[in-house]
Design a protein around this motif. Structure first.
Motif, short mmCIF file in Angstrom:
data_model
loop_
_atom_site.label_atom_id
_atom_site.label_comp_id
_atom_site.label_asym_id
_atom_site.label_seq_id
_atom_site.Cartn_x
_atom_site.Cartn_y
_atom_site.Cartn_z
N VAL B 7 0.88 -1.18 0.00
CA VAL B 7 0.00 0.00 0.00
C VAL B 7 0.91 1.22 0.00
O VAL B 7 1.70 1.41 0.93
CB VAL B 7 -0.91 0.00 1.24
CG1 VAL B 7 -1.79 1.25 1.26
CG2 VAL B 7 -1.78 -1.25 1.27
N ILE B 8 0.81 2.01 -1.06
CA ILE B 8 1.78 3.11 -1.23
C ILE B 8 1.06 4.42 -1.56
O ILE B 8 -0.14 4.43 -1.82
CB ILE B 8 2.78 2.79 -2.36
CG1 ILE B 8 2.04 2.63 -3.70
CG2 ILE B 8 3.57 1.53 -2.02
CD1 ILE B 8 2.95 2.62 -4.90
N LYS B 9 1.83 5.49 -1.56
CA LYS B 9 1.25 6.78 -1.97
C LYS B 9 0.97 6.75 -3.47
O LYS B 9 1.82 6.29 -4.25
CB LYS B 9 2.25 7.90 -1.65
CG LYS B 9 2.31 8.21 -0.16
CD LYS B 9 3.23 9.37 0.16
CE LYS B 9 3.04 9.77 1.61
NZ LYS B 9 4.13 10.64 2.11
N PRO B 10 -0.18 7.23 -3.89
CA PRO B 10 -0.58 7.11 -5.29
C PRO B 10 0.45 7.68 -6.28
O PRO B 10 0.70 7.08 -7.32
CB PRO B 10 -1.88 7.90 -5.36
CG PRO B 10 -2.45 7.78 -3.98
CD PRO B 10 -1.27 7.78 -3.06
N ILE B 86 5.92 10.60 6.78
CA ILE B 86 4.90 9.74 7.36
C ILE B 86 3.80 9.50 6.32
O ILE B 86 3.47 10.38 5.53
CB ILE B 86 4.35 10.39 8.65
CG1 ILE B 86 3.60 9.36 9.48
CG2 ILE B 86 3.50 11.60 8.35
CD1 ILE B 86 3.40 9.83 10.91
N GLY B 87 3.30 8.26 6.26
CA GLY B 87 2.25 7.95 5.29
C GLY B 87 2.77 7.28 4.03
O GLY B 87 2.04 7.17 3.04
N ASP B 88 4.03 6.78 4.05
CA ASP B 88 4.56 6.14 2.85
C ASP B 88 3.93 4.77 2.58
O ASP B 88 4.00 4.28 1.46
CB ASP B 88 6.09 5.95 2.99
CG ASP B 88 6.83 7.19 2.54
OD1 ASP B 88 6.18 8.11 2.03
OD2 ASP B 88 8.06 7.24 2.69
N GLY B 89 3.32 4.17 3.58
CA GLY B 89 2.58 2.94 3.34
C GLY B 89 3.20 1.72 4.01
O GLY B 89 4.07 1.83 4.87
N LYS B 90 2.70 0.54 3.60
CA LYS B 90 3.14 -0.72 4.20
C LYS B 90 3.27 -1.77 3.10
O LYS B 90 2.62 -1.69 2.07
CB LYS B 90 2.08 -1.23 5.20
CG LYS B 90 1.86 -0.35 6.42
CD LYS B 90 2.47 -1.00 7.64
CE LYS B 90 2.10 -0.28 8.93
NZ LYS B 90 2.03 1.17 8.85
N ILE B 91 4.10 -2.77 3.38
CA ILE B 91 4.22 -3.90 2.47
C ILE B 91 3.96 -5.18 3.26
O ILE B 91 4.57 -5.41 4.31
CB ILE B 91 5.64 -3.97 1.84
CG1 ILE B 91 5.94 -2.66 1.10
CG2 ILE B 91 5.74 -5.16 0.88
CD1 ILE B 91 7.37 -2.55 0.60
N PHE B 92 3.00 -5.95 2.78
CA PHE B 92 2.66 -7.21 3.45
C PHE B 92 3.07 -8.37 2.55
O PHE B 92 2.89 -8.32 1.34
CB PHE B 92 1.14 -7.31 3.70
CG PHE B 92 0.57 -6.10 4.41
CD1 PHE B 92 0.62 -6.02 5.80
CD2 PHE B 92 -0.02 -5.06 3.70
CE1 PHE B 92 0.10 -4.92 6.45
CE2 PHE B 92 -0.54 -3.97 4.36
CZ PHE B 92 -0.49 -3.90 5.74
N VAL B 93 3.57 -9.44 3.16
CA VAL B 93 3.92 -10.64 2.40
C VAL B 93 3.18 -11.82 3.02
O VAL B 93 3.24 -12.03 4.23
CB VAL B 93 5.44 -10.91 2.43
CG1 VAL B 93 5.77 -12.17 1.63
CG2 VAL B 93 6.19 -9.71 1.87
N THR B 94 2.47 -12.56 2.17
CA THR B 94 1.71 -13.71 2.68
C THR B 94 1.94 -14.92 1.77
O THR B 94 2.20 -14.75 0.57
CB THR B 94 0.20 -13.41 2.71
OG1 THR B 94 -0.17 -12.88 1.43
CG2 THR B 94 -0.16 -12.42 3.79
N PRO B 95 1.84 -16.12 2.31
CA PRO B 95 1.97 -17.31 1.46
C PRO B 95 0.78 -17.47 0.52
O PRO B 95 -0.33 -17.08 0.86
CB PRO B 95 2.02 -18.47 2.46
CG PRO B 95 1.75 -17.91 3.79
CD PRO B 95 1.61 -16.43 3.71
N VAL B 96 1.07 -18.06 -0.67
CA VAL B 96 -0.01 -18.32 -1.64
C VAL B 96 -0.05 -19.82 -1.91
O VAL B 96 0.97 -20.43 -2.21
CB VAL B 96 0.26 -17.54 -2.95
CG1 VAL B 96 -0.74 -17.96 -4.04
CG2 VAL B 96 0.18 -16.04 -2.71
N GLU B 97 -1.21 -20.40 -1.79
CA GLU B 97 -1.32 -21.85 -1.90
C GLU B 97 -1.24 -22.32 -3.35
O GLU B 97 -0.53 -23.25 -3.68
CB GLU B 97 -2.66 -22.28 -1.31
CG GLU B 97 -2.62 -23.63 -0.65
CD GLU B 97 -3.84 -23.80 0.23
OE1 GLU B 97 -4.84 -24.30 -0.30
OE2 GLU B 97 -3.80 -23.40 1.41
#
Lengths: 404, 112
Positions: B7-10, B86-97
């Motif tokens: 999720v990042i700044k547009p 502040i507000g640069d966003g987040k990066i999430f990593v999740t497993p994919v089946e």
């Protein structure tokens, strides 16, 4: 009859008519999207209902021969005897044209009030209110100031309707906001305008129409009309600018809504003065109007009445300032049919302006409160809570403004 | 396989896309989203009335990659999206089946 004056007044009347749809856009942009059509319609339908009132019994009560300084008689009932010959209010334009021009004023006055009860009034209650208010408040006040009634005889100067239209409608708006109560969630949740572009467009249309309103109030294509045209432009521009600068300083940012609101405040303030003051006086009238009307927005939060679209701050405070400013800046050098104001050696004019404005405020406030109370008692002013949340467009009219 | 949701700044979307292209990432899905974290919302002022708008616009990028490429991609996204404010966003990593390519029916890493 003068064909030049007649041609001018036909155009002026059409310009004033155009102000009502302009007002509909001005107000429509300020409400939330679920109420845009109901808000637009409340202005627009005044063109229907008030026109009928005016040509049947309205005009004669406002402009028929004076009865005791209070009301006109019934000589022009159903426009009886009103034809294309020049009438008692002008030697150079058809009587019927004067009726048409004044009709547009009655329409927009009723429409102005709708900003106070926007987003929560029942449509049927709104129609009843407009009918009774126009009949029992607008017609007498119009007669007092312009139809040979007691205020006119008292010597008040109201060139294009600062008292008749703006103070009068704003006081009714205050009464309506008090009686109907605040919108659900007012003061707790955000109620931002849904389309400020629409509002700015509406302000532009109002500004254009106001040239017909003010210059047309000269009832002739003459120097007074030109003076009114110019003072109108100057005051509107000055007020747009001063509102913008004031809010920039006090709230941190200059806004488009501020400029549009300021323009309308300036137009309101110059209305009673337009044909009586000089272009330089119009600068002062406009600059002050922009600042004090912007400051007056805070009144509703202070006193706890939800005047949804700020009719009181803009038309009430702006109108009162205009009435007083006319008593300050009016000059016989500009209009020999007017009077001198305080700055031209006649302090008494300011007192006359103040007393008459207060009289209209008192009459309109009490009369409007009674009308609103009665409608609330017998019909109910407000929609249900569920309908209010759903929005008036859907709940009152079964249509929506936007299908995206 | 893992999925990266960033999720990042547009206004940083183009930079991130270019940077991912350079390391050979061949596709992504984006959506316009709204949200808030530590940045909180922004302030709007109408006729002097201030409203705090909690949810502010962001862009969400979704990419699925073999597990061994995740670390590099995350770093590339972070570097391209950062403004230090502040507000640069987040990066999430999740497993994919599993992954299936609709056109061919391929599955697994071949389908990415």
């Amino acid at each position: 009859m003068d064909t030049g004056d007649t041609a001018f007044m036909l155009v002026a009347a059409a310009l004033v008519m155009f102000m009502t749809p302009g007002l509909a856009l001005f107000y429509g942009g300020l409400v939330r999207s679920r109420n845009v059509l109901s808000t637009i319609l409340q202005s627009f339908i005044c063109l229907g209902m008030v026109s009928l009132i005016w040509v049947t019994y309205g005009y004669t009560l406002a402009f028929g021969t004076d009865v005791g300084g209070l009301i006109g008689n019934f000589e022009y009932l159903f426009l009886n005897g009103v034809g294309t010959e020049p009438g008692p209010y002008s030697d150079t334009i058809p009587h019927l044209l004067f009726v048409a021009f004044q009709l547009m004023f009655a329409v927009i006055t009723a429409a102005l009030i709708t900003g106070a009860f926007a987003e929560r009034i029942k449509f049927s209650a709104f129609l009843l209110f407009t009918f009774f208010w126009t009949t029992f408040i607008y017609l007498p006040v119009c007669h007092w100031v312009w139809g040979g009634g007691w205020i006119e005889m008292h010597g008040t100067l109201d060139f294009a309707g600062g008292t008749v239209i703006h103070i009068n409608s704003a006081v009714a708006a205050l009464a309506a906001a008090i009686i109907i109560g605040p919108r659900k969630g007012w003061g707790k949740e955000a109620m931002p305008p849904h389309n400020i572009s629409m509002t700015v467009m509406g302000a532009g249309i109002l500004w254009l129409g106001w040239f017909g309103f003010n210059a047309g109030s000269a009832l002739a294509a003459d120097g007074i009309a030109v003076n009114a045209f110019m003072t109108t432009q100057i005051a509107a521009g000055a007020a747009a600018f001063s509102w913008l600068l004031y809010e920039w300083k006090s709230h941190g940012k200059p806004t488009a809504l501020g400029a549009a609101s300021g323009a309308v405040a300036g137009l309101v303030a110059i209305t009673p003065a337009a044909g009586f003051v000089s272009p330089m006086a119009a600068i002062a009238i406009g600059l002050v109007a922009g600042v004090i009307c912007c400051m007056a927005i805070r009144l509703k939060a202070r006193f706890g009445y939800d005047d949804a679209l700020d009719v009181v701050a803009i038309h009430g405070v702006g109108g009162l300032w205009g009435a007083l400013a006319t008593g300050l800046f009016a000059s016989l050098a500009i209009n020999p049919d007017g009077a001198n104001g305080l700055f031209y050696g006649n302090p008494g004019q300011l007192g006359i302006q103040l007393i008459d404005a207060l009289a209209v405020i008192a009459f309109s406030l009490i009369g409007s409160l009674i009308i609103l109370k009665l409608i609330d008692r017998f019909v109910g002013l407000r929609v249900s809570e569920e309908e209010e949340i759903q929005g008036l467009d859907l709940s009152q009219h079964s249509e929506v403004g936007y299908t995206l | 396989m893992k999925k990266i949701e960033a999720v990042i700044k547009p206004f940083k979307l183009d930079d991130v896309k270019e940077a991912l292209n350079e390391i050979g990432v061949q596709g992504m899905t984006i959506s316009e989203v709204k949200g808030y974290g530590r940045q909180k919302g922004h302030k709007e002022i109408y006729r002097g009335a201030e409203y705090v708008v909690d949810f502010i616009p962001k862009v969400k990028i979704e990419i699925v990659l073999p597990a061994d490429r995740i670390e590099e991609a995350v770093e590339v996204i972070r570097k391209a999206a950062v403004t230090d404010k502040i507000g640069d966003g987040k990066i999430f990593v999740t497993p994919v089946e599993s992954v299936v390519r609709v056109r061919t029916g391929e599955t697994g890493a071949d389908a990415i």
